[in-house]
Design an enzyme around this catalytic site. Structure first.
Site, mmCIF file in Angstrom:
data_model
loop_
_atom_site.group_PDB
_atom_site.id
_atom_site.type_symbol
_atom_site.label_atom_id
_atom_site.label_comp_id
_atom_site.label_asym_id
_atom_site.label_seq_id
_atom_site.Cartn_x
_atom_site.Cartn_y
_atom_site.Cartn_z
ATOM 1 N N GLU A 247 -4.351 -8.774 0.971
ATOM 2 C CA GLU A 247 -5.008 -7.911 2.297
ATOM 3 C C GLU A 247 -6.656 -8.888 2.452
ATOM 4 O O GLU A 247 -7.281 -7.783 0.802
ATOM 5 C CB GLU A 247 -5.394 -6.973 2.807
ATOM 6 C CG GLU A 247 -3.669 -6.746 3.999
ATOM 7 C CD GLU A 247 -2.949 -5.613 3.717
ATOM 8 O OE1 GLU A 247 -4.217 -5.297 4.538
ATOM 9 O OE2 GLU A 247 -2.162 -4.719 4.053
ATOM 10 N N GLU B 212 0.828 -1.242 0.181
ATOM 11 C CA GLU B 212 -0.171 -0.633 0.166
ATOM 12 C C GLU B 212 0.940 1.209 -0.605
ATOM 13 O O GLU B 212 0.907 1.965 0.935
ATOM 14 C CB GLU B 212 -1.254 0.061 0.678
ATOM 15 C CG GLU B 212 -1.676 -1.188 1.168
ATOM 16 C CD GLU B 212 -3.126 -0.539 2.210
ATOM 17 O OE1 GLU B 212 -3.373 0.414 2.533
ATOM 18 O OE2 GLU B 212 -4.124 -2.061 1.590
HETATM 19 C C1 GAL Z 1 -4.493 -1.698 5.456
HETATM 20 C C2 GAL Z 1 -3.151 -1.779 5.486
HETATM 21 C C3 GAL Z 1 -2.900 -2.397 7.129
HETATM 22 C C4 GAL Z 1 -3.554 -2.295 7.942
HETATM 23 C C5 GAL Z 1 -5.061 -2.477 7.323
HETATM 24 C C6 GAL Z 1 -6.538 -1.856 8.092
HETATM 25 O O1 GAL Z 1 -4.439 -0.681 4.939
HETATM 26 O O2 GAL Z 1 -2.441 -2.410 4.866
HETATM 27 O O3 GAL Z 1 -1.485 -2.765 7.736
HETATM 28 O O4 GAL Z 1 -3.294 -0.504 7.974
HETATM 29 O O5 GAL Z 1 -5.048 -1.234 6.533
HETATM 30 O O6 GAL Z 1 -7.485 -1.730 7.576
#
Ligand code: GAL
Length: 941
Positions: free
Chosen positions: A514, A439
């Site tokens: 993610e 990200e």
């Molecule tokens: C993503 C990020 C993670 C965490 C997560 C929380 O954007 O890569 O590290 O912050 O969001 O929702």
């Protein structure tokens, strides 16, 4: 005459023995863990005086070599510093405050806390004469962060990132046959991540001794190719020569199978590399019918690299590896050893309840085991390289890993960190993919992101061509990074159209790096924003995001996607989204910070795991809710489930693949029962019963951990009079341990501001206004009068050639309180040949263990200002340039910690206990008002 002969004989004998020992030593590589017995003190970010005047000398450590000053100096007096063992995280020891960092879980350390952002560590080690000729180095697995290391006052280097392992060669600076001092200054004032990162030497430290000719740091690289069931293993070793030997060496490489039996060996004579040069040497082996490394049978082989010089072994280095293949297919997803595999992964940070980032190795096992029990087969190290022990556990237990570097970029900082991660980790069979970023909002959708990815990806491949590269991308699918990255890492379905991206880039495999990011509080079934409670029913966390079930269905239905990594496996400190203070941990985990499962674990277990699952949520203790409707969900992989309340059927429902079942049930106390059917047959029964009030404390040790190492994870719960576990219990429990110590306590409550640790507080109190007066003689029977005005600043303009026969010095120190329970010590530093010390007019005597230490009893001390007087005959200079000590020393105040305690949160708390190395058992006791106490005896394995 006789005695002379004997002495000669004796000397010869000693000579022979020491020669023998040193010859023996030359042949061995020693790697000794030096985690025990460090001294620690806080310094200060910008107040140099509070930073022990470090780096203030006329000549600094960067001006003249060996000029480390303040605590970096070899002879610095650290007797008053706190004693501790590594791994250590000083942030977790601190209280919480709203002024703390949201990302770092509101601990009062690090960024914004200059007095808790610099930590000094010191340790003394002895290196014997016999080690002369060997290379001596210090090996750090990771220090958070920006560490400077000194050895005997010599500056060794700076390591900026808190996630790199690093080594320093100290051979040239060693004091053989005597004491050597390791000093580490840690500066945690900056954050590298937006999640809790701890502070201090939170990973292992080793002392390493090798021959000058040795396998270089991360010096083996083992790859294998499988053809017709046989493997060809290629083992490249990098040999370094830090000595002057010129000539041949023999390199013998052998493979040991899973039982430790040697199955192949290759040897060759090669020319030793030149002074300070390295050479590569590659061996090839045939391994017939290898036992492959996979998730069920994580078979591990070992490569033993032996180097001989003139037929004598001079180095032996072992590398654990696995034989397996990995292939991504843009249509069909991922293959491990030719078999399709769907990634059922979780993202995780590296902290745990009670202990922060200072995880003992046993906790790595505990956590990976918990993830495996949930059916997970993959782990993404978000967003930095992990400790080596985590990868060891993943190798041993069978868990695939995405290993991720911290920061994207193309300069030395970025590429060197990436290189070190890859070279450190590329022999781990669990690591199946490198991630070069996550990200990076500034660049991910544009041309800069594309350029950087091209460089990092190519660079990674140049070091390890056997693994693919990914980046976790959250915006700008189809452009920038996503248009060039080898394996597309989708961060959340809600962030773009995954199918559309895929249709445009049909040759590019993909996975969900993610997914989820859902909010849940363990054991809570109604969202209550005032209390910062997020109900544990799986739900969309935000309108454009997806529930765990929605996420998994999406990935499960698309063969072209290799699988997904849930954000996150465990809750972690920091990012308490959707709340802020006083929530201090995240709500994202499938498990809480202790590893206690939230209900989503059973959804995943149903569809990720292999075991039959039947789980009812919520609990059935709803006094006051009689007659009101409660959502009852069942997570199961049975074909059908029938629900009963107090034996009355509430209907049988069919379970859809990757789903769950729901009933609305009017609450009546009693028993909620689910019966699971497979192919029409009753296979599982599960009940939730309304319990009575809590009566007894139950302590249970995690079985696997109890039999494996010294650190044990203990669950604290309560039971009612029938022995039923009470899911709503929130009692505060007090703990004590014999035969060991408690390392930390937790309960998974995101809003708990209770202490993680209860440790004695060590305060260092300076002696101020230090003054002197000349005396005609050192009459020490009584202290000279205070009342004249011939006192002047101590040691100011002292004429060392014409000193008085004796001096009396006086200074002040402040005590916040004068509790009888405190221990107050004066650690004196010699300012005279003969000294006598008075505190508030009372003569005090040195302790028996250290004649420069005075234990000050509370009856000679005052709350507030205290006076110390020292009568001393002066030290004489031998040479004009001798620098004489003018510092009288320091007062140490130890305030004993309160008893260990923690509230249960929805029925549970956790204690992490460490057995003393030599104790046979540790006995843990727990008590609370109105509950029967609990005791747990954990015996030596
Ligand atoms: C993503 C990020 C993670 C965490 C997560 C929380 O954007 O890569 O590290 O912050 O969001 O929702």
């Amino acid at each position: 005459m006789k005695s002379i002969t004997l002495n000669r004989f004796f000397l010869c004998f000693i000579f022979f023995i020491s020669f023998y020992i040193s010859a023996q030593n030359q042949s061995e590589r020693d790697l000794t863990l030096i985690d025990k017995d460090w001294r620690f003190s806080f310094g200060h970010l910008y107040d140099t005086q509070k930073d022990f005047n470090h780096a203030t000398s006329y000549f600094s450590y960067l001006t003249k070599t060996g000029f480390g000053d303040g605590p970096a100096a070899q002879n610095f007096d650290d007797r008053a510093w706190r004693k501790l063992d590594l791994p250590h995280d000083w942030a977790v020891e601190q209280p919480f405050s709203e002024k703390g960092s949201f990302s770092h879980g509101f601990k009062t350390a690090g960024k914004g806390f200059p007095e808790k952002s610099i930590g000094w560590y010191r340790k003394k080690i002895t290196i014997p004469e016999a080690d002369k000729g060997r290379m001596i180095s210090l090996k750090f697995d990771g220090v958070f962060r920006n560490s400077k290391v000194f050895f005997n006052g010599y500056f060794l280097g700076t390591e900026e990132s808190g996630y790199n392992g690093f080594e320093y060669d100290v051979t040239a600076y060693v004091n053989y046959g005597g004491e050597n001092t390791i000093v580490v200054r840690v500066d945690a004032s900056m954050e590298e991540g937006w999640f809790y990162e701890g502070a201090g030497i939170y990973r292992h430290v080793y002392l390493q001794k090798t021959n000058p000719i040795h396998v270089a740091v991360n010096g083996t690289y083992i790859t294998s190719e499988i053809q017709n069931k046989n493997a060809e293993v290629t083992a490249r070793v990098t040999i370094e020569n830090k000595g002057n030997y010129k000539g041949e060496i023999e390199v013998i490489q052998s493979i040991l199978d899973t039982e430790g039996k040697q199955i192949a060996t290759v040897s060759e004579n090669i020319t030793a590399p030149d002074f300070y040069k390295t050479a590569h040497y590659t061996s090839k082996f045939k391994v017939n019918n290898p036992l492959l490394w996979d998730l069920e049978n994580p078979n591990l082989y070992r490569l033993v690299t032996l180097i001989k010089q003139e037929r004598k072994p001079i180095d032996r280095f072992e590398t654990t590896f696995g034989i397996r293949t990995i292939k991504f297919d843009a249509e069909k997803g991922l293959f491990l050893n030719g078999k399709p595999i769907k990634l059922k992964g979780t993202n995780n940070h590296q902290d745990h309840a009670g202990i922060g980032t200072a995880l003992p190795d046993e906790l790595q096992y505990y956590r990976i085991k918990k993830l495996k029990e949930m059916g997970s087969n993959a782990y993404r190290c978000s967003h930095h390289p992990p400790t080596p022990e985590l990868l060891k556990v993943c190798d041993e237990l069978g868990m695939l890993v995405i290993d991720e570097t911290r920061l994207m970029g193309v300069n030395d900082y970025h590429l060197n960190n990436l290189k070190r991660m890859i070279e450190r980790d590329y022999n781990h069979p669990s690591v199946f993919c490198w991630s070069v970023g996550n990200e990076e909002w500034n660049i991910e959708g544009g041309i800069v992101g594309e350029r950087i990815t091209n460089v990092m990806q190519g660079f990674a491949k140049s070091i390890d061509p056997t693994r693919p590269v990914t980046v976790g991308i959250s915006s700008g699918f189809k452009t920038g990074i996503s248009s060039v990255v080898e394996i597309m890492g989708y961060n959340y379905m809600g962030n773009g159209d995954i199918d559309a991206h895929r249709n445009e880039f049909r040759q590019q495999p993909g996975m969900g790096t993610e997914e989820g990011s859902t909010f849940a509080t363990r054991g809570i079934y109604f969202t209550d924003d005032d209390k910062h409670y997020q109900s544990a029913y799986d739900k969309k966390p935000r309108p454009s995001f997806y529930s765990i079930e929605e996420g998994w269905k999406f990935y499960a239905e698309r063969p072209y996607l290799a699988g997904m990594f849930i954000w996150t496996g465990f809750d972690y400190r920091g990012e308490p989204t959707p709340y802020g203070w006083p929530s201090v941990t995240s709500y994202f985990g499938m498990m809480d910070v202790c590893g206690f499962p939230k209900d989503n674990v059973y959804y995943l277990k149903s569809w990720w795991g292999k075991e039959p699952v039947l789980h009812i949520m919520p609990h059935w203790n709803w006094a006051g809710m009689e007659g009101k409707e409660i959502d009852v969900w069942v997570h199961s992989n049975c074909d059908e489930v029938e629900l009963f309340l107090n034996k009355k059927s509430l209907g049988k429902k069919k379970m859809e693949l990757n789903s769950h079942l729901e009933w609305k049930v009017k609450y009546i106390p009693g028993t909620l029962e689910a019966i699971g059917y497979k192919s029409g047959k009753k296979v599982l029964t599960e009940t939730k019963k309304t319990t009575g009030i809590a009566e007894k404390i139950e302590l249970t040790a995690d079985k696997e951990n109890a039999s494996n190492g010294n650190v044990v994870v203990v669950t604290v719960a309560t039971t009612d009079k029938k022995g039923l576990y009470v899911p709503t219990s929130n009692h505060e429990i007090t703990f004590s341990a014999k035969g060991g110590k408690i390392l930390g306590v937790g309960n998974g409550n995101p809003t708990s501001l209770e202490n993680d640790q209860f440790i004695d507080n060590v305060d260092l109190v300076s002696i101020t206004n230090f003054e002197e007066k000349k005396l005609a003689s050192a009459n020490t029977d009584r202290i000279p009068s205070e009342g004249d005005n011939s006192w002047k600043e101590a040691f100011k303009d002292r004429d060392y050639k014409n000193q008085a026969p004796a001096y009396v010095y006086r200074g002040k120190f402040e005590l916040k309180n004068n509790l009888k329970t405190n221990t107050v010590n004066f650690f004196h530093k010699k300012i005279g040949t003969e000294t006598v010390v008075f505190v508030n007019g009372n003569k005090v005597v040195p302790s028996t263990e250290d004649n420069q230490k005075y234990v000050l009893n509370s009856n000679v001390l005052n709350q507030g200002t205290n006076t110390i007087q020292i009568i001393a005959t002066p030290l004489q200079k031998n040479k004009d340039w001798d620098v004489m000590n003018t510092d009288p020393g320091i007062i140490q105040v130890i305030t004993p910690a309160e008893s260990w305690k923690r509230k249960l949160f929805n029925g549970f708390a956790q204690i992490i206990v460490q057995k003393d190395g030599n104790a046979n058992e540790v006995v843990l006791s727990a008590s609370a008002n109105s509950l029967n106490p609990g005791t747990l005896v954990i015996s030596k394995k």
